[in-house]
Design a protein around this motif. Structure first.
Motif, mmCIF file in Angstrom:
data_model
loop_
_atom_site.group_PDB
_atom_site.id
_atom_site.type_symbol
_atom_site.label_atom_id
_atom_site.label_comp_id
_atom_site.label_asym_id
_atom_site.label_seq_id
_atom_site.Cartn_x
_atom_site.Cartn_y
_atom_site.Cartn_z
ATOM 1 N N ASP A 138 0.843 -1.188 0.000
ATOM 2 C CA ASP A 138 0.000 0.000 0.000
ATOM 3 C C ASP A 138 0.883 1.244 0.000
ATOM 4 N N VAL A 139 0.557 2.194 -0.875
ATOM 5 C CA VAL A 139 1.347 3.420 -0.978
ATOM 6 C C VAL A 139 0.415 4.620 -0.895
ATOM 7 N N THR A 140 0.880 5.666 -0.198
ATOM 8 C CA THR A 140 0.112 6.897 -0.024
ATOM 9 C C THR A 140 0.885 8.067 -0.601
ATOM 10 N N LEU A 141 0.185 8.911 -1.362
ATOM 11 C CA LEU A 141 0.787 10.102 -1.961
ATOM 12 C C LEU A 141 0.221 11.351 -1.292
ATOM 13 N N THR A 142 1.099 12.290 -0.900
ATOM 14 C CA THR A 142 0.672 13.601 -0.403
ATOM 15 C C THR A 142 1.505 14.671 -1.103
ATOM 16 N N GLY A 143 1.038 15.914 -0.983
ATOM 17 C CA GLY A 143 1.740 17.022 -1.620
ATOM 18 C C GLY A 143 1.058 17.465 -2.900
ATOM 19 N N GLY A 144 1.642 18.457 -3.546
ATOM 20 C CA GLY A 144 1.056 18.992 -4.761
ATOM 21 C C GLY A 144 -0.276 19.669 -4.479
ATOM 22 N N SER A 145 -1.155 19.707 -5.470
ATOM 23 C CA SER A 145 -2.466 20.337 -5.315
ATOM 24 C C SER A 145 -3.479 19.427 -4.646
ATOM 25 N N GLY A 146 -3.141 18.138 -4.518
ATOM 26 C CA GLY A 146 -4.067 17.175 -3.933
ATOM 27 C C GLY A 146 -4.947 16.490 -4.954
ATOM 28 N N ARG A 147 -4.855 16.901 -6.218
ATOM 29 C CA ARG A 147 -5.699 16.303 -7.255
ATOM 30 C C ARG A 147 -5.085 15.028 -7.841
ATOM 31 N N ALA B 276 3.262 -2.447 -7.125
ATOM 32 C CA ALA B 276 4.168 -3.596 -7.212
ATOM 33 C C ALA B 276 5.551 -3.198 -6.711
ATOM 34 N N VAL B 277 6.171 -4.062 -5.918
ATOM 35 C CA VAL B 277 7.527 -3.834 -5.404
ATOM 36 C C VAL B 277 8.358 -5.081 -5.668
ATOM 37 N N THR B 278 9.531 -4.869 -6.219
ATOM 38 C CA THR B 278 10.463 -5.966 -6.458
ATOM 39 C C THR B 278 11.706 -5.743 -5.605
ATOM 40 N N ILE B 279 12.098 -6.770 -4.849
ATOM 41 C CA ILE B 279 13.308 -6.691 -4.031
ATOM 42 C C ILE B 279 14.355 -7.619 -4.638
ATOM 43 N N THR B 280 15.488 -7.016 -4.997
ATOM 44 C CA THR B 280 16.587 -7.768 -5.605
ATOM 45 C C THR B 280 17.888 -7.389 -4.904
ATOM 46 N N ASN B 281 18.572 -8.402 -4.358
ATOM 47 C CA ASN B 281 19.838 -8.162 -3.644
ATOM 48 C C ASN B 281 19.696 -7.077 -2.584
ATOM 49 N N GLY B 282 18.571 -7.097 -1.879
ATOM 50 C CA GLY B 282 18.364 -6.156 -0.779
ATOM 51 C C GLY B 282 17.918 -4.769 -1.189
ATOM 52 N N ASP C 38 6.679 18.921 -5.870
ATOM 53 C CA ASP C 38 7.138 18.133 -4.727
ATOM 54 C C ASP C 38 6.007 17.251 -4.204
ATOM 55 N N TYR C 39 6.327 15.974 -3.999
ATOM 56 C CA TYR C 39 5.376 15.026 -3.415
ATOM 57 C C TYR C 39 6.076 14.211 -2.325
ATOM 58 N N LEU C 40 5.259 13.474 -1.571
ATOM 59 C CA LEU C 40 5.769 12.512 -0.603
ATOM 60 C C LEU C 40 5.099 11.174 -0.871
ATOM 61 N N LEU C 41 5.904 10.118 -0.875
ATOM 62 C CA LEU C 41 5.385 8.753 -1.029
ATOM 63 C C LEU C 41 5.670 7.967 0.248
ATOM 64 N N SER C 42 4.642 7.340 0.793
ATOM 65 C CA SER C 42 4.807 6.517 1.998
ATOM 66 C C SER C 42 4.428 5.078 1.674
ATOM 67 N N PHE C 43 5.343 4.155 1.966
ATOM 68 C CA PHE C 43 5.130 2.739 1.707
ATOM 69 C C PHE C 43 4.926 2.027 3.048
ATOM 70 N N ASP C 44 3.769 1.405 3.210
ATOM 71 C CA ASP C 44 3.378 0.759 4.465
ATOM 72 C C ASP C 44 3.922 -0.672 4.508
ATOM 73 N N SER C 45 4.952 -0.883 5.317
ATOM 74 C CA SER C 45 5.602 -2.204 5.361
ATOM 75 C C SER C 45 4.663 -3.299 5.874
ATOM 76 N N LYS C 46 3.695 -2.895 6.741
ATOM 77 C CA LYS C 46 2.784 -3.912 7.299
ATOM 78 C C LYS C 46 1.851 -4.481 6.226
ATOM 79 N N SER C 47 1.700 -3.735 5.122
ATOM 80 C CA SER C 47 0.795 -4.201 4.062
ATOM 81 C C SER C 47 1.525 -5.026 3.002
ATOM 82 N N LEU C 48 2.824 -5.211 3.149
ATOM 83 C CA LEU C 48 3.623 -5.926 2.144
ATOM 84 C C LEU C 48 3.141 -7.361 2.008
ATOM 85 N N ARG C 49 2.852 -7.767 0.789
ATOM 86 C CA ARG C 49 2.328 -9.109 0.571
ATOM 87 C C ARG C 49 2.714 -9.615 -0.811
#
Length: 319
Positions: free
Chosen positions: A222-231, A239-245, A307-318
């Motif tokens: 799950d990812v959340t976007l904030t910043g900008g005009s809000g639109r 999707a997240v891919t983890i390769t070699n850490g 400028d934006y902010l992206l937050s990735f919720d580790s508890k939702s990783l699946r």
């Protein structure tokens, strides 16, 4: 009769001449007014009109307040987490500074951290200001001159100021004294912690792949976007891919008007040439923390880097 006609003709010519002189005089007065609204250069060397300044000087208190409100720009992206000096290791770091006024632009800034205290040496683009004060213009007017921060003249003739910083990622009030106008102006500054290198932190403010003990593989988060005009928005889960850490997220925007993103100073172009959604693959430095990114939109008359902010919720990783 002839003499009477000649007299009337001479009188008419005299009145016409007087009218022309009056128009010329009025034109000269108008030109004088237009000349008084000349241009000057701001701290970046960019020419700006004095019209706003002239209006401010002649305006009522209410009008002055409205003008100041129009001029001021927001400097803090919603969702940023404040950072204090105690959170950082001693050292000198390049840091980005946002200003609420284009008339007070900082070309570059060096943040010095020592025993939990922070100071910023701000290099200005010109010589338009003589003093700074860590507060409002009203407070500066009441303060003794010994509390004013003097400029340092750099080798190229421009000015720099060494300014105390109480917090990053939040509003820092600053009053600037204009050399030309001989007046204090209120400016809001924001020193952006997201532009610091990772080794500036005593402890990373976010969770990493290593801290979470994540294995290589393909996941959704799950990812959340904030910043900008809000639109604008981004698709969640992403999707997240983890390769070699190392984690890489696929960010799909709600618009196809984004032509590039910048993450940690690196530019990333879309991975799709067509479609309704601009899509990017960007690195994820950490989880459970608002990570600063920038995205360039072509939706307006001119391209804008937002400028934006992206937050990735580790508890939702699946999987």
């Amino acid at each position: 009769m002839k003499k009477g006609k000649i007299f009337i003709l001479l009188l008419a010519l005299s009145l016409a001449a007087a009218g022309c002189e009056g128009k010329q005089a009025a034109g000269e007065q108008t030109a004088g007014k237009n000349e008084s609204i000349s241009s000057e250069k701001d701290s970046t060397g960019k020419e700006v009109s004095e019209q706003d300044t002239v209006l401010s000087e002649n305006a009522s208190d209410t009008e002055k307040t409205e003008l100041a409100t129009v001029e001021k720009e927001e400097v803090v992206t919603p969702g940023l987490v404040p950072v204090k000096g105690k959170d950082l290791a001693d050292g000198e770091y390049e840091i980005n500074v946002k200003s609420s006024s284009s008339m007070f632009k900082i070309d570059r800034c060096i943040l010095t951290v020592k025993d939990g205290r922070m100071t910023a040496k701000m290099f200005m683009g010109g010589t338009g200001y003589l003093y700074l004060y860590p507060g409002t213009g009203e407070e500066a007017e009441k303060a003794p001159q010994v509390d004013y921060i003097d400029f340092t003249e750099e080798a190229d003739g421009t000015h720099s100021f060494t300014f105390p910083v109480t917090i990053l990622n939040d509003v820092v009030p600053c009053a600037a004294y204009s050399k030309k106008k001989e007046a204090w102006y209120d400016r809001d500054l924001c020193f952006e912690a997201g532009t610091l290198p990772l080794d500036a932190y005593r402890e990373l403010p976010y969770q990493t792949v290593e801290k979470l003990g994540l294995m290589d593989g393909n996941f959704f988060i799950d990812v959340t976007l904030t910043g900008g005009s809000g639109r604008a928005s981004v698709e969640s889960p992403a999707a997240v891919t983890i390769t070699n850490g190392q984690a890489v997220a696929t960010i799909k925007w709600s618009s196809n008007k984004y032509d590039f993103m910048i993450v940690d100073g690196v530019r990333y172009d879309p991975v799709n040439a067509e479609g309704e959604n601009s899509t990017f693959e960007i690195p994820v430095a950490g989880f459970d923390y608002p990570l600063p990114v920038q995205a360039d939109t072509t939706a307006m008359s001119e391209a804008h880097l937002i400028d934006y902010l992206l937050s990735f919720d580790s508890k939702s990783l699946r999987k």
